[in-house]
Design a protein around this motif. Sequence first.
Motif, mmCIF file in Angstrom:
data_model
loop_
_atom_site.group_PDB
_atom_site.id
_atom_site.type_symbol
_atom_site.label_atom_id
_atom_site.label_comp_id
_atom_site.label_asym_id
_atom_site.label_seq_id
_atom_site.Cartn_x
_atom_site.Cartn_y
_atom_site.Cartn_z
ATOM 1 N N ARG A 141 34.217 -45.902 -27.767
ATOM 2 C CA ARG A 141 34.102 -45.464 -26.364
ATOM 3 C C ARG A 141 32.877 -46.073 -25.685
ATOM 4 N NH1 ARG A 141 34.065 -39.253 -27.383
ATOM 5 N NH2 ARG A 141 33.218 -39.237 -25.267
ATOM 6 N N SER A 142 31.787 -46.161 -26.411
ATOM 7 C CA SER A 142 30.555 -46.685 -25.815
ATOM 8 C C SER A 142 30.630 -48.180 -25.577
ATOM 9 C CB SER A 142 29.361 -46.404 -26.743
ATOM 10 O OG SER A 142 29.139 -45.031 -26.883
ATOM 11 N N ARG A 143 31.103 -48.901 -26.574
ATOM 12 C CA ARG A 143 30.927 -50.352 -26.536
ATOM 13 C C ARG A 143 32.080 -51.129 -25.919
ATOM 14 N NH1 ARG A 143 30.712 -51.892 -31.685
ATOM 15 N NH2 ARG A 143 30.279 -54.027 -31.094
ATOM 16 N N VAL A 145 33.448 -50.929 -23.164
ATOM 17 C CA VAL A 145 33.276 -51.278 -21.747
ATOM 18 C C VAL A 145 32.235 -52.362 -21.498
ATOM 19 C CG1 VAL A 145 34.199 -49.259 -20.560
ATOM 20 C CG2 VAL A 145 31.897 -49.154 -21.528
ATOM 21 N N ASN A 146 31.253 -52.513 -22.381
ATOM 22 C CA ASN A 146 30.289 -53.577 -22.086
ATOM 23 C C ASN A 146 30.265 -54.719 -23.103
ATOM 24 O OD1 ASN A 146 28.953 -52.261 -24.086
ATOM 25 N ND2 ASN A 146 27.035 -51.921 -22.953
#
Lengths: 212, 105
Positions: A141-143, A145-146
């Motif tokens: 979930r964190s990574r 997107v970037n």
Amino acid sequence: MTERHQHEQGVPHRHPLRPDQDDTLTYWRAMEIALRELLIEKRLTSADEVRREVEAMDNRSPVDGARVVARAWTDPQYQQLLLMDANAACEALGLERGLYKLIVVENTDQVHNVVVCTLCSCYPRFLLGLPPDWYKSRNYRSRMVNSPREVLREFGTVVPDDVVVRVHDSNADMRYLVLPRRPAGTDDWSEEQLAELVTRDAMIGVTFAAEP
Amino acid sequence: MSNYRGVHDIGGVPAGEVVPSEHDYALWEKRVDAMMVLLSKKGLMTVDELRRNIESLGADAYDEMSYYERWVYAIAQTLIQRGVISIDELGRRISAVQARSDDGT
């Protein structure tokens, strides 16, 4: 192990048969039982209703999503409907319509799509079943997107530099499904054969459809 | 900036490699899921109530609880907030369930 036996100085006794499933009653599992019992007692649901809902979820699987994709690969008109109104397209195949808006995003030679839910776990459950653990994990979930290309590489998926990677962040009211690219060398394949190549992960977008 | 984020709002926050973990859902987890679906269908709970109660968990609890533990907690909170059940009767019933299990029944 013998069924009836004696420990040092103890009375002979039987051990309970070891269950297949670890059903250790944690606090939260006790809460689930308590809630279910209270709702049944208040006639807000019934044991049968809960059982049927569990069965319905057990019956949803990526096979449904694969049917949709294979049809889109073989029927341009259906593909158009799928990209315009995915809920209607599901219904047209006799599948559930879904309780929320579904958007299907098409992979091409220029764009690779991938789906995440940064806030929680939103997922097109009516076409894929329940999401895998990694989809709900903090790292995904964190990574995604970037650092999408990096995360894709962790799945063994290398998207060429000249192909745009588009990340879609789902939410409670709107879910995404990826329409993968049809693998080369499948021109004379039937819809059923094609559906076999469509994996769950390809419809999330972390991999490509399987090669024939 | 990260101080202004909810505990659940983790898009773009530094994190580790994705481990391709999966497990077969246990029956109790499926029952929690089924309970949420049924309550939604009956108009007794919305997905936004589920989210609000999960998202207001403390950071430690959010990380320590498993996915369906967060769900069952949020369902219980919602039903209490709506007055469908009381906190008292839930507490008593949980104790009763635990006592039954101690009996080995």
